[in-house]
Design a protein around this motif. Structure first.
Motif, PDB file in Angstrom:
ATOM      1  N   LYS A   1      42.909 -41.846  34.447  1.00  0.00           N
ATOM      2  CA  LYS A   1      42.845 -40.356  35.596  1.00  0.00           C
ATOM      3  C   LYS A   1      44.342 -41.054  35.998  1.00  0.00           C
ATOM      4  CE  LYS A   1      41.858 -37.186  38.377  1.00  0.00           C
ATOM      5  NZ  LYS A   1      40.852 -36.434  38.523  1.00  0.00           N
TER       6      LYS A   1
ATOM      7  N   ARG B   1      42.612 -24.974  26.304  1.00  0.00           N
ATOM      8  CA  ARG B   1      41.745 -26.672  26.430  1.00  0.00           C
ATOM      9  C   ARG B   1      42.057 -27.851  25.482  1.00  0.00           C
ATOM     10  NH1 ARG B   1      41.912 -22.507  29.877  1.00  0.00           N
ATOM     11  NH2 ARG B   1      40.193 -22.098  28.323  1.00  0.00           N
TER      12      ARG B   1
ATOM     13  N   SER C   1      44.700 -30.518  25.292  1.00  0.00           N
ATOM     14  CA  SER C   1      43.854 -32.220  26.098  1.00  0.00           C
ATOM     15  C   SER C   1      43.125 -33.335  24.919  1.00  0.00           C
ATOM     16  CB  SER C   1      42.856 -31.698  26.543  1.00  0.00           C
ATOM     17  OG  SER C   1      41.811 -31.225  25.878  1.00  0.00           O
TER      18      SER C   1
ATOM     19  N   TYR D   1      39.401 -25.892  38.359  1.00  0.00           N
ATOM     20  CA  TYR D   1      40.348 -27.092  38.291  1.00  0.00           C
ATOM     21  C   TYR D   1      40.183 -27.866  37.798  1.00  0.00           C
ATOM     22  CZ  TYR D   1      43.287 -22.374  39.444  1.00  0.00           C
ATOM     23  OH  TYR D   1      43.422 -21.021  39.276  1.00  0.00           O
ATOM     24  N   GLU D   2      39.296 -28.953  38.874  1.00  0.00           N
ATOM     25  CA  GLU D   2      39.437 -29.908  38.358  1.00  0.00           C
ATOM     26  C   GLU D   2      38.546 -31.027  37.403  1.00  0.00           C
ATOM     27  OE1 GLU D   2      40.631 -29.551  42.338  1.00  0.00           O
ATOM     28  OE2 GLU D   2      39.428 -28.875  41.358  1.00  0.00           O
TER      29      GLU D   2
ATOM     30  N   GLU E   1      41.031 -29.985  34.164  1.00  0.00           N
ATOM     31  CA  GLU E   1      41.999 -31.222  34.108  1.00  0.00           C
ATOM     32  C   GLU E   1      40.829 -32.660  33.707  1.00  0.00           C
ATOM     33  OE1 GLU E   1      44.110 -34.908  36.543  1.00  0.00           O
ATOM     34  OE2 GLU E   1      43.552 -32.521  37.885  1.00  0.00           O
ATOM     35  N   ASN E   2      39.718 -32.491  33.769  1.00  0.00           N
ATOM     36  CA  ASN E   2      39.378 -34.292  33.422  1.00  0.00           C
ATOM     37  C   ASN E   2      39.054 -33.650  31.975  1.00  0.00           C
ATOM     38  OD1 ASN E   2      38.863 -35.037  36.135  1.00  0.00           O
ATOM     39  ND2 ASN E   2      36.817 -34.399  36.676  1.00  0.00           N
TER      40      ASN E   2
ATOM     41  N   LEU F   1      41.162 -33.657  30.014  1.00  0.00           N
ATOM     42  CA  LEU F   1      42.077 -34.774  28.845  1.00  0.00           C
ATOM     43  C   LEU F   1      41.464 -36.472  29.186  1.00  0.00           C
ATOM     44  CD1 LEU F   1      45.025 -35.582  28.493  1.00  0.00           C
ATOM     45  CD2 LEU F   1      45.328 -35.537  30.670  1.00  0.00           C
ATOM     46  N   HIS F   2      40.732 -36.273  30.584  1.00  0.00           N
ATOM     47  CA  HIS F   2      40.471 -38.097  30.713  1.00  0.00           C
ATOM     48  C   HIS F   2      39.542 -38.293  30.070  1.00  0.00           C
ATOM     49  CE1 HIS F   2      43.874 -37.202  33.763  1.00  0.00           C
ATOM     50  NE2 HIS F   2      43.668 -36.512  33.552  1.00  0.00           N
TER      51      HIS F   2
END
Length: 337
Positions: A26, A49, A53, A317-318, A321-322, A324-325
């Motif tokens: 990240k 997503r 991602s 939202y976090e 996003e996570n 992807l990581h």
């Protein structure tokens, strides 16, 4: 070789190592862990997503992703062993998995239930068939569980709790609440949310309208086992106020009642009578300054009010996003094994 089919197959220490790797990526997203490698992404169902991602994550690690779907020209597949293939299917999963294994270094599979017979769908035939016949690691991109979503969620929870000065998940009160939706949905995210909360040492409460909405015994048993191992509790309740009171993490999700699986008409009046399970300000006021999230997509003011979703307490939202990581960390982990 090791597949990533469910988090239950991996220890907490192994998942922690993935999360540590995800946090490092990240901060520094570009690498070469997949340089010269390819991943075949099989999407038998729609995705926003997950598809985005995974595709971007592979590219950030120097690899190449090939997206396959029935609408994109992939042959219809047969998954039953011994089938006489005189119907729609043109290719057996044995051949598909074997050939893809000679092209790709990882295979990702997304395949929702057929919503006809839960006794059949709970066997997770598509995912397990690819895992059985593949010569390379297989990653679950959501079938009847969603382990990548689990990791994204627990990462978001841990990081936000640390920011707020109340670090760690052990001993926290986690509420998984059913919410209304006009259609019956897959239980995958609910199954996964229940299991990851139990594995990470939380006291877990499952809130649902009636006993018919309790999740499949496989995941209830796994969660109970992990709660007991951690000295924690798993509680099922239909009492909204009791469930929310003192909660520190609230996770909202809708799912269909398994006894009505594939026969949704009789279930609809039950769902319609429980619209008040929406996550709103009044319920959140009962919590202990709880974080709140949803896997997305989410129907605003049906599952959760605007005021709650757009508040500082919401980490959706976090979590998104996570994806992807953590998926980059999962890919790195399976290519190493």
């Amino acid at each position: 070789m090791r597949h990533f089919l469910n988090t239950a197959d991996w220890t907490r220490a192994e998942l922690d190592a993935m999360l540590a790797d995800a946090r490092a990526m990240k901060k520094s997203p570009i690498g070469d862990a997949l340089k010269g490698k390819s991943i075949a992404l099989l999407f038998l169902n729609n995705s926003l997503r997950t598809r985005t991602s995974f595709d971007i994550g592979v590219r950030q690690l120097g690899g190449h992703a090939v997206v396959l779907s029935p609408s994109g020209g992939m042959w219809p597949l047969e998954f039953e062993d011994g089938a006489v293939m005189d119907g729609e299917a043109e290719e057996h999963v044995k051949e598909a998995a074997a050939v893809l294994s000679r092209y790709a270094d990882i295979i990702g599979v997304r395949a929702f239930p057929k919503f006809a017979d839960w006794n059949e769908d709970r066997k997770d035939k598509v995912l397990n068939a690819f895992a059985r016949y593949s010569a390379v690691p297989v990653i679950n991109m959501e079938t009847i569980t969603h382990p990548c979503q689990e990791l994204a969620h627990i990462m978001a929870v841990e990081d936000q709790l640390a920011l707020e000065g109340r670090p760690g998940t052990d001993g926290k009160k986690f509420l998984l609440t059913w919410t209304y939706h006009p259609k019956p949905l897959n239980t995958a995210v609910a199954n996964s949310a229940l299991m990851i909360a139990a594995k990470y040492g939380m006291d877990v409460t499952l809130l649902c309208p009636t006993p018919d909405y309790v999740l499949d015994e496989r995941y209830m048993t796994q969660a109970q086992k992990d709660c007991a191992a951690n000295g924690r509790t798993l509680t099922v309740t239909h009492d909204i106020e009791a469930a929310y009171r003192g909660a520190e993490i609230v996770y909202a999700k809708s799912w269909g009642a398994l006894p009505y699986f594939g026969n949704w008409a009789p279930e609809k009046p039950i769902r319609d009578a429980h619209r008040h399970f929406i996550v709103d300000e009044e319920k959140m006021a009962l919590t202990n300054a709880a974080l709140v999230s949803h896997c997305l997509p989410m129907r605003r003011n049906v599952k959760m009010t605007d005021a709650v979703f757009d508040s500082a307490a919401c980490i959706a939202y976090e979590e998104a996003e996570n994806r992807l990581h953590v998926q980059k960390a999962v890919m790195r982990a399976v290519v190493r094994n």
